[in-house]
Design a protein around this motif. Sequence first.
Motif, short mmCIF file in Angstrom:
data_model
loop_
_atom_site.label_atom_id
_atom_site.label_comp_id
_atom_site.label_asym_id
_atom_site.label_seq_id
_atom_site.Cartn_x
_atom_site.Cartn_y
_atom_site.Cartn_z
N PHE A 193 1.27 -1.20 0.28
CA PHE A 193 0.55 0.12 -0.04
C PHE A 193 0.48 1.73 -0.04
CE2 PHE A 193 -1.26 1.36 4.98
CZ PHE A 193 0.35 0.65 5.12
N CYS A 194 0.23 2.84 0.02
CA CYS A 194 1.41 3.75 -0.57
C CYS A 194 0.10 4.72 0.08
CB CYS A 194 0.74 3.67 -2.15
SG CYS A 194 0.37 2.24 -2.82
N ASP A 195 0.06 4.79 1.16
CA ASP A 195 -0.12 5.39 2.56
C ASP A 195 0.49 6.95 2.83
OD1 ASP A 195 -3.27 5.75 0.96
OD2 ASP A 195 -3.41 3.79 2.78
N TRP A 196 1.50 5.53 3.61
CA TRP A 196 2.52 6.48 4.24
C TRP A 196 3.44 6.90 3.84
CZ3 TRP A 196 2.45 4.93 10.58
CH2 TRP A 196 0.96 4.95 10.68
N VAL A 197 4.21 8.01 4.25
CA VAL A 197 5.00 8.92 3.31
C VAL A 197 5.50 9.24 4.43
CG1 VAL A 197 3.59 9.93 1.91
CG2 VAL A 197 3.58 10.51 3.95
N ASN A 198 6.33 7.55 4.87
CA ASN A 198 7.48 7.50 5.55
C ASN A 198 9.40 7.31 5.46
OD1 ASN A 198 6.77 5.90 6.10
ND2 ASN A 198 6.64 4.90 8.47
N ASP A 199 8.95 7.20 4.50
CA ASP A 199 10.49 6.73 3.88
C ASP A 199 10.56 7.22 2.31
OD1 ASP A 199 12.58 4.86 3.98
OD2 ASP A 199 11.51 3.81 5.63
N ASP A 200 11.80 7.28 1.73
CA ASP A 200 12.07 7.03 0.66
C ASP A 200 12.09 5.56 -0.05
OD1 ASP A 200 12.20 10.00 -0.02
OD2 ASP A 200 13.33 10.08 0.54
N MET A 201 12.07 4.32 1.04
CA MET A 201 12.06 3.07 0.43
C MET A 201 11.05 2.31 0.36
SD MET A 201 14.58 3.08 -1.84
CE MET A 201 15.46 1.38 -2.15
N PRO A 202 10.69 0.96 -0.04
CA PRO A 202 9.69 0.54 0.45
C PRO A 202 10.15 0.40 2.11
CG PRO A 202 10.52 -0.26 -1.95
CD PRO A 202 11.47 0.78 -1.51
N TYR A 203 9.40 -0.26 2.82
CA TYR A 203 9.55 -1.01 3.76
C TYR A 203 8.27 -2.15 4.55
CZ TYR A 203 6.67 2.25 6.68
OH TYR A 203 5.19 3.10 6.89
N ALA A 204 8.65 -3.14 5.19
CA ALA A 204 7.65 -4.23 6.36
C ALA A 204 7.02 -3.56 6.56
CB ALA A 204 8.27 -5.09 6.32
N PHE A 205 5.54 -3.72 6.11
CA PHE A 205 4.47 -2.97 7.52
C PHE A 205 3.79 -4.17 8.20
CE2 PHE A 205 0.46 -1.00 8.40
CZ PHE A 205 1.19 1.07 8.80
N ARG A 206 3.72 -3.61 9.75
CA ARG A 206 2.92 -5.40 10.29
C ARG A 206 0.99 -5.28 10.23
NH1 ARG A 206 4.86 -4.93 15.43
NH2 ARG A 206 6.51 -6.78 14.52
N THR A 207 0.87 -6.07 10.24
CA THR A 207 -0.50 -6.54 10.36
C THR A 207 -1.42 -7.54 10.76
OG1 THR A 207 -1.78 -7.22 8.59
CG2 THR A 207 -1.01 -5.61 8.05
N ALA A 208 -2.72 -7.77 11.02
CA ALA A 208 -3.03 -8.97 12.25
C ALA A 208 -2.96 -9.89 11.01
CB ALA A 208 -4.68 -8.24 12.41
N ASN A 209 -3.25 -9.57 9.45
CA ASN A 209 -3.65 -10.78 8.27
C ASN A 209 -2.01 -10.60 7.92
OD1 ASN A 209 -6.28 -11.36 9.51
ND2 ASN A 209 -6.29 -9.17 8.33
N GLY A 210 -0.99 -10.91 7.84
CA GLY A 210 0.09 -10.86 7.61
C GLY A 210 0.66 -9.50 7.05
#
Lengths: 311, 308
Positions: A193-210
């Motif tokens: 997803f592309c909502d968070w603007v806190n980085d200039d590179m992709p990073y791994a984001f934790r959710t309840a479903n993987g």
Amino acid sequence: MALDNTYLEYPLRRYGMDHDRYQWSLLAQRPPVQWPSGKKLALWVNVSLQFFPLNAQGKPFKAPGSMTMPYPDLRHFTLRDYGNRVGVFRLLKVFDRLGIRPTFAVNADLATRTPYLMRLLRERGYEIIAHGWNMDTLHHGGMNPGQEDDLIRRSLDVLQQTFERNITGWLSPARSESAQTPDLLTAHGIRYFCDWVNDDMPYAFRTANGPLVAMPLPTELEDVFILMNNLHTEESYMQQIMDAADFLLAEAEAQGGRMLGLSLHAWMIGQPHRIGYLERALEYIMSKSEVWMPENARELATYGPWAMEKP
Amino acid sequence: MQDDLHLYEYWPYHRRPKIVWPDGARLALWIAPNIEFYELNPPDNPYRKAWPHPYPAVAGYSIRDYGNRVGHMRLMQVLDRYGVRGSVSLSVALCNHHPEIIEMCAERQWEFFSHGIYNTRYTYGMSEDQERAMILDSIQSIRRHTGQECAGYLAPALSHSEHTLDLFAEAGGLYTCDLFHDDQPTPVRVRSGKPFISIPYSLEMNDTIAYVVQKVEPRRYGQMLRDNFDRLYEEGAESGTVMCIPLHNYQVSCPHRLKAFEDALAYILKHPGVWPATGREIAQYYMAHYYDAAVQDLQQKQREDAWL
């Protein structure tokens, strides 16, 4: 006069973030990323194709570009519609000429209204990013999780039927989320997803479903932000994109592969007096031999360590 | 509520005792990176909302996080290249959240001064005891994590009470960055009568004010910095001036903006007679050499209307 003493208590004053969605890390200290063929800068161009309802309610706020005049605000309704009729075709010409493979973030509501355009995008094989229902149907704090679940399902159903393929990318309308949006997205098969603007590179984001990959699509360099919010000139918009590309290329020399995510709106940059400035900026970027044009955003989202990391 | 807190006297800009900075410098330059932590879900303050949108305010929160994850290192590398030390306006909770950043700044002998605990906890509505506790917490955190005695204060998110400066001076503070009334240091009246001063901290040159409020183009920001410098540098020959550049790692360090700042910094530093200092160094030098003369001049002018 005093505040409740809990105002001076800080239960999340601890190492890392004040939430559990992702790990704290400094971009400059991560292992260098190697793009294919030793390229330095990956270019990702996304065009948002949007439907702004004439009877906008603006709950809990009006998305940038929404109606502002008393009903019926035909001025803004038609200016936005312009992008889907005219602007997008101007953009396609530029992309074709420069060999750019864009992604399109599409409001599901628009897909039902513009079948011709959708068929054209499908035939051209572009990657489609789900962009929610429409620009007046925002995901937001306080909304009922069941309702939001339905909204995501309905948006994805329409888009997956229209494009006859799985959709794994998501961009929330106005980038607005509820606290559970990322969890619901992964439950429905979204992988980046592309909502968070806190980085200039992709990073791994934790959710309840993987895991989910957060992809950088900066607002600060977006056409709507620079031209409509900041009222900068088109010339300056072009310069800012070129300066960003130069800066990221130089940083990539020292720190490993970087990416430039360029967020465009057919109704904004597709105007005849604006498109040329985008064209020149893209020409400049594409003239650099260190620039890599990936197949699509999915390729970027699954390419690097962020796809394998535990968030 | 009062119509004026009477924190300082009216003191016209001309005919003041002449200031000369170390080695005959005419302009003291200080760079103040704000290193801030905004909470995703702060408690409500009855006088000011932390975020314009309901929780979670993804847009506002995530761009500020960008500053710490991405922007800080970029700005630090620019300052390293020019041998300039930053004076950090610090949300002290950052010592807990991101100690790596604190260590890197401390290694470089940067100054740390207090900018409250979080930039999402406002002074508004606090009792005097609560505000004192918040200020003492921030001073102790800076001491514990950096070994430095906190000399300066910029209230969190510029949220003040009538007693903010009194309380900070009583806690041992030397200077405030909260007043924008002058281009030179000036004495500030606090209830304890302790010597306490204001060091110019320019809101006009503040990158967030320029980019978010004024919405200027990056290259114009660079030009504003040069123009601001040119005039203060010229006037500094008459009596030393202070130029402050307050920065935010989530604004100035964006890829399309940092070079405009770097070019302006290079322009400023190529001039002779510029003293790159920290806020504390400027405050201490002024205290040692000019504070008494300033107070005397002020008293005389109040008594005699001597400037008329």
